[in-house]
Design a protein around this motif. Structure first.
Motif, PDB file in Angstrom:
ATOM      1  N   LEU A   1       5.244  15.014   3.637  1.00 19.85           N
ATOM      2  CA  LEU A   1       3.421  14.893   4.274  1.00 19.85           C
ATOM      3  C   LEU A   1       2.754  14.741   2.242  1.00 19.85           C
ATOM      4  O   LEU A   1       1.871  14.115   2.274  1.00 19.85           O
ATOM      5  CB  LEU A   1       3.179  15.962   4.819  1.00 19.85           C
ATOM      6  N   VAL A   2       3.055  14.803   1.758  1.00 23.06           N
ATOM      7  CA  VAL A   2       2.717  14.923   0.275  1.00 23.06           C
ATOM      8  C   VAL A   2       2.617  13.010   0.321  1.00 23.06           C
ATOM      9  O   VAL A   2       1.715  12.935  -0.302  1.00 23.06           O
ATOM     10  CB  VAL A   2       2.855  15.645  -0.999  1.00 23.06           C
ATOM     11  N   LYS A   3       3.630  12.723   0.261  1.00 21.17           N
ATOM     12  CA  LYS A   3       4.443  11.876   0.265  1.00 21.17           C
ATOM     13  C   LYS A   3       3.427  10.283   0.103  1.00 21.17           C
ATOM     14  O   LYS A   3       3.015   9.759   0.219  1.00 21.17           O
ATOM     15  CB  LYS A   3       5.744  11.552   0.134  1.00 21.17           C
ATOM     16  N   PHE A   4       3.181  10.933   1.572  1.00 22.35           N
ATOM     17  CA  PHE A   4       2.651   9.624   2.536  1.00 22.35           C
ATOM     18  C   PHE A   4       1.179  10.002   2.527  1.00 22.35           C
ATOM     19  O   PHE A   4       0.385   8.695   2.189  1.00 22.35           O
ATOM     20  CB  PHE A   4       3.037  10.298   4.439  1.00 22.35           C
ATOM     21  N   ASP A   5       0.659  11.492   2.320  1.00 20.03           N
ATOM     22  CA  ASP A   5      -0.369  11.282   2.251  1.00 20.03           C
ATOM     23  C   ASP A   5      -1.145  10.590   0.809  1.00 20.03           C
ATOM     24  O   ASP A   5      -1.825   9.738   0.744  1.00 20.03           O
ATOM     25  CB  ASP A   5      -1.240  12.906   1.533  1.00 20.03           C
ATOM     26  N   LEU A   6      -0.107  11.204  -0.161  1.00 19.38           N
ATOM     27  CA  LEU A   6      -0.668  10.141  -1.752  1.00 19.38           C
ATOM     28  C   LEU A   6      -0.299   8.362  -1.178  1.00 19.38           C
ATOM     29  O   LEU A   6      -1.527   7.566  -2.258  1.00 19.38           O
ATOM     30  CB  LEU A   6       1.037  10.358  -2.372  1.00 19.38           C
ATOM     31  N   TYR A   7       0.314   8.326  -0.119  1.00 18.55           N
ATOM     32  CA  TYR A   7       0.304   6.569   0.265  1.00 18.55           C
ATOM     33  C   TYR A   7      -0.778   6.356   0.690  1.00 18.55           C
ATOM     34  O   TYR A   7      -2.231   4.819   0.033  1.00 18.55           O
ATOM     35  CB  TYR A   7       1.334   6.752   1.079  1.00 18.55           C
ATOM     36  N   ASP A   8      -1.544   6.518   1.588  1.00 16.57           N
ATOM     37  CA  ASP A   8      -3.218   6.567   2.271  1.00 16.57           C
ATOM     38  C   ASP A   8      -4.304   6.926   0.828  1.00 16.57           C
ATOM     39  O   ASP A   8      -4.930   5.888   0.956  1.00 16.57           O
ATOM     40  CB  ASP A   8      -3.350   7.955   2.744  1.00 16.57           C
ATOM     41  N   ARG A   9      -3.806   7.553   0.137  1.00 11.23           N
ATOM     42  CA  ARG A   9      -4.996   7.794  -1.103  1.00 11.23           C
ATOM     43  C   ARG A   9      -4.758   6.722  -2.166  1.00 11.23           C
ATOM     44  O   ARG A   9      -5.996   5.922  -2.870  1.00 11.23           O
ATOM     45  CB  ARG A   9      -4.114   8.973  -1.718  1.00 11.23           C
ATOM     46  N   PHE A  10      -3.767   6.358  -2.602  1.00 12.46           N
ATOM     47  CA  PHE A  10      -3.624   5.149  -3.720  1.00 12.46           C
ATOM     48  C   PHE A  10      -2.980   4.085  -3.497  1.00 12.46           C
ATOM     49  O   PHE A  10      -2.952   2.851  -3.517  1.00 12.46           O
ATOM     50  CB  PHE A  10      -2.910   5.732  -4.597  1.00 12.46           C
ATOM     51  N   GLY A  11      -2.764   4.405  -1.554  1.00 14.74           N
ATOM     52  CA  GLY A  11      -1.787   2.288  -1.323  1.00 14.74           C
ATOM     53  C   GLY A  11      -0.264   2.158  -2.203  1.00 14.74           C
ATOM     54  O   GLY A  11      -0.419   0.846  -1.875  1.00 14.74           O
TER      55      GLY A  11
ATOM     56  N   LEU B   1      12.809  -2.834 -17.082  1.00 20.85           N
ATOM     57  CA  LEU B   1      12.298  -4.353 -17.263  1.00 20.85           C
ATOM     58  C   LEU B   1      10.809  -3.992 -17.026  1.00 20.85           C
ATOM     59  O   LEU B   1      10.323  -2.784 -16.881  1.00 20.85           O
ATOM     60  CB  LEU B   1      13.120  -4.166 -15.570  1.00 20.85           C
ATOM     61  N   VAL B   2      10.101  -4.821 -17.011  1.00 19.93           N
ATOM     62  CA  VAL B   2       8.720  -4.713 -16.955  1.00 19.93           C
ATOM     63  C   VAL B   2       8.456  -4.140 -15.468  1.00 19.93           C
ATOM     64  O   VAL B   2       8.724  -4.610 -14.481  1.00 19.93           O
ATOM     65  CB  VAL B   2       8.017  -6.550 -16.684  1.00 19.93           C
ATOM     66  N   ALA B   3       7.354  -3.731 -14.868  1.00 17.68           N
ATOM     67  CA  ALA B   3       6.623  -2.918 -13.938  1.00 17.68           C
ATOM     68  C   ALA B   3       6.286  -3.076 -13.624  1.00 17.68           C
ATOM     69  O   ALA B   3       5.939  -3.105 -12.148  1.00 17.68           O
ATOM     70  CB  ALA B   3       7.494  -1.009 -13.941  1.00 17.68           C
ATOM     71  N   GLY B   4       4.751  -3.469 -14.276  1.00 18.28           N
ATOM     72  CA  GLY B   4       3.503  -3.671 -13.884  1.00 18.28           C
ATOM     73  C   GLY B   4       2.766  -2.567 -13.940  1.00 18.28           C
ATOM     74  O   GLY B   4       2.635  -1.867 -14.917  1.00 18.28           O
ATOM     75  N   HIS B   5       1.500  -2.511 -12.994  1.00 18.05           N
ATOM     76  CA  HIS B   5       1.000  -1.866 -13.560  1.00 18.05           C
ATOM     77  C   HIS B   5       0.527  -1.209 -11.559  1.00 18.05           C
ATOM     78  O   HIS B   5       0.302  -1.308 -10.867  1.00 18.05           O
ATOM     79  CB  HIS B   5      -0.984  -2.526 -13.292  1.00 18.05           C
ATOM     80  N   LEU B   6       0.118   0.425 -12.324  1.00 17.97           N
ATOM     81  CA  LEU B   6      -0.476   1.066 -10.994  1.00 17.97           C
ATOM     82  C   LEU B   6      -1.639   0.763 -10.981  1.00 17.97           C
ATOM     83  O   LEU B   6      -2.884   0.547 -11.441  1.00 17.97           O
ATOM     84  CB  LEU B   6      -0.023   3.205 -11.998  1.00 17.97           C
ATOM     85  N   PRO B   7      -1.780   1.323  -9.529  1.00 23.31           N
ATOM     86  CA  PRO B   7      -2.956   1.350  -8.292  1.00 23.31           C
ATOM     87  C   PRO B   7      -4.053   1.954  -9.560  1.00 23.31           C
ATOM     88  O   PRO B   7      -4.055   2.989  -9.977  1.00 23.31           O
ATOM     89  CB  PRO B   7      -2.705   1.774  -7.415  1.00 23.31           C
ATOM     90  N   GLU B   8      -5.618   1.741  -8.855  1.00 21.66           N
ATOM     91  CA  GLU B   8      -6.544   2.650 -10.448  1.00 21.66           C
ATOM     92  C   GLU B   8      -7.006   3.830  -9.615  1.00 21.66           C
ATOM     93  O   GLU B   8      -6.796   4.061  -8.336  1.00 21.66           O
ATOM     94  CB  GLU B   8      -7.839   1.496 -10.303  1.00 21.66           C
ATOM     95  N   GLY B   9      -7.317   4.729 -10.225  1.00 20.61           N
ATOM     96  CA  GLY B   9      -6.948   6.252 -10.231  1.00 20.61           C
ATOM     97  C   GLY B   9      -5.798   6.766  -9.956  1.00 20.61           C
ATOM     98  O   GLY B   9      -5.657   7.872 -10.558  1.00 20.61           O
ATOM     99  N   LEU B  10      -5.024   6.050  -9.279  1.00 16.56           N
ATOM    100  CA  LEU B  10      -3.283   6.878  -9.623  1.00 16.56           C
ATOM    101  C   LEU B  10      -2.971   6.249 -11.238  1.00 16.56           C
ATOM    102  O   LEU B  10      -2.363   7.296 -12.009  1.00 16.56           O
ATOM    103  CB  LEU B  10      -2.447   6.455  -9.086  1.00 16.56           C
ATOM    104  N   HIS B  11      -3.496   5.585 -11.694  1.00 16.13           N
ATOM    105  CA  HIS B  11      -3.201   4.911 -13.356  1.00 16.13           C
ATOM    106  C   HIS B  11      -3.852   6.230 -14.380  1.00 16.13           C
ATOM    107  O   HIS B  11      -3.152   6.686 -14.645  1.00 16.13           O
ATOM    108  CB  HIS B  11      -3.271   3.762 -13.678  1.00 16.13           C
ATOM    109  N   ASP B  12      -4.968   6.435 -13.735  1.00 15.27           N
ATOM    110  CA  ASP B  12      -5.685   7.838 -14.197  1.00 15.27           C
ATOM    111  C   ASP B  12      -4.793   8.887 -14.529  1.00 15.27           C
ATOM    112  O   ASP B  12      -5.028  10.130 -15.714  1.00 15.27           O
ATOM    113  CB  ASP B  12      -7.349   7.724 -13.892  1.00 15.27           C
TER     114      ASP B  12
END
Length: 477
Positions: free
Chosen positions: A277-287, A401-412
């Motif tokens: 449920l935490v995993k899924f909630d973080l998915y909702d929060r940060f995409g 390997l280049v992973a890219g950038h985290l979504p805003e909010g989660l990156h912070d």
């Protein structure tokens, strides 16, 4: 280039046909281990590509001797060239001539871990694990950084060209300690938490296919984050983009889905499993889907987010009392194996270490998630901070390997933790005890507390673990 596009398969592939086993000398620091050492022995017994000599060093010589006997039993059931195991009395004898060093130690005792968890709990801070971040992870790091630094300096003296795999938590800080103490070290941190989401994706695909066609080893993911707070923004299986299917899976299981460890008993699953449920909630929060297990993910965020009510979020707090009993069970099993009272089984585990070693020895290429200093693989995080992304293992070494950038909010959130972990490492390495409490108080699990209360808790935790601390850190509170 994304990891999923770098090799024919994520975590399995491009291994050469090996006519003759590859000789490898492995130094195991913490060779009396009751968890990782038996896992490595079973993996080596299952493997047919390596011709391994394993030298076991431990502060408890009797434990290393027991494991050497246990390793001999695993060698008897080997599918390939039997590995040879030998307990040695000093780090030098373990390290000299080593091709690979495995570091797997317990920083302190379970009694210390009980204090890491119990003292904050009295102050209203529950911890599900307490070995990575939060007050427990912070103080554990204070104990462990000097230990890992000493190991790194010994590697620099006796095995400077060896590849070094760290299995010890807190993974990010301690992998950083290896690099800080010996800047030339060729070290990475190895963690299996990302296996959890890969196993889920394989299950989704198998349900769609109506058969057990796929395993987690077939699933490719692009990993972004820091250890135990990892996420994935691309998932592929058999050339199919699995993110839409995973999104539908999360939406269809809003009340949770059981995530357990294969082969473990019900009590273990009660303390180590989750409903995601935490995993899924973080998915909702940060995409973006969480990759690590809920027990770890929850500890990187304020108490009120998840830890205040773990029952609502479908995960448990792992009591140290259970860990102590489980350790006794593992010890009894190891002793029975060593004595020939039960039969060892050559069995491949979920761990990636054997495939990584084979690739580094020139046996092909292999991609998996690892912890390394940031060299640009995770955008926006300072260079040198330990991050977890995919890397390519080959005869050329370990290439992030280049992973890219985290979504805003989660990156912070991740940038905040990464900066604190780097500052904690720097303060302990420099013996700057006065810099530690402000960092301790800035952790999301602690920052809500008034300074006087947080300082009192920190002081109690320092006093409880002072026997393991250098003199210049005992007055840190």
């Amino acid at each position: 280039m994304r990891a999923g596009h770098c090799a024919p398969g994520w975590n399995v592939t491009s291994m050469k046909d090996i006519e003759h086993p590859i000789p490898v000398r492995i130094a195991y620091v913490g060779g009396g281990s009751l968890n990782w050492a038996p896992t490595l022995m079973a993996d080596l017994a299952h493997d047919t590509r390596l011709d391994a000599e394993v030298r076991l060093y431990d502060l408890d010589p009797a434990a290393a001797e027991r494991n050497a006997r246990m390793g001999g039993r695993y060698a008897e059931v080997s599918n390939g060239t039997p590995a040879r195991y030998r307990a040695v009395p000093s780090p030098r004898e373990a390290l000299e001539g080593a091709d690979v060093v495995v570091v797997s130690i317990l920083p302190g005792r379970f009694d210390d871990m009980a204090q890491d968890i119990g003292i904050p709990a009295r102050y209203g801070i529950p911890q599900a694990v307490g070995d990575t971040v939060g007050p427990g992870g912070f103080v554990r790091a204070m104990r462990a950084i000097p230990m890992l630094a000493e190991i790194a300096r010994a590697i620099g003296e006796h095995a400077p060209n060896a590849w070094v795999c760290n299995l010890t938590n807190p993974m990010s800080v301690l992998t950083g300690a290896l690099h800080a103490a010996f800047p030339g070290i060729r070290a990475w941190g190895e963690c299996h938490e990302v296996t959890k989401i890969r196993r889920q994706v394989a299950g989704i695909a198998n349900a769609d296919a109506g058969s057990d066609r796929w395993s987690f080893r077939d699933v490719e993911v692009n990993v972004l984050g820091i250890n135990h707070f990892t996420f994935v923004d691309a998932i592929s299986l058999g050339g199919r983009d699995m993110l839409p299917a995973y999104r539908a899976f999360a939406a269809a299981n809003a009340s949770g889905v059981n995530e357990t460890v294969p082969g473990e008993d019900a009590e273990h699953d009660r303390y180590f499993g989750s409903k995601c449920l935490v995993k899924f909630d973080l998915y909702d929060r940060f995409g973006i889907p969480g990759a690590a297990g809920d027990r770890h993910l929850a500890e990187f965020l304020p108490v009120g987010d998840y830890l205040a009510d773990p029952g609502r979020w479908g995960f448990g707090l792992t009591p140290v009392e259970y860990r102590t009993r489980d350790q006794a069970r593992r010890r009894a099993r190891a002793e029975a194996l060593a004595a020939g009272e039960i039969a060892p089984v050559a069995k491949r585990s979920d761990e990636a270490l054997i495939d990584q070693i084979v690739a580094l020895a020139g046996g092909g290429t292999f991609v998996s998630n690892v912890n390394l200093p940031n060299r640009g693989q995770l955008a926006g995080i300072p260079e040198g901070a330990i991050v977890e992304t995919n890397a390519l293992f080959s005869g050329l070494g370990i290439t992030p390997l280049v992973a890219g950038h985290l979504p805003e909010g989660l990156h912070d959130i991740i940038a905040d933790h990464a900066a604190r972990q780097s500052a904690l490492l720097q303060a302990v390495m420099a013996g700057e005890g006065g810099a530690l409490f402000p960092l301790f108080h800035e952790d999301p699990l602690v920052r809500h507390m008034p300074e006087t209360e947080a300082r009192r808790m920190f002081g109690e935790m320092i006093a409880a673990t002072s026997a393991w601390l250098p003199e210049n850190l005992k007055g840190a509170a």
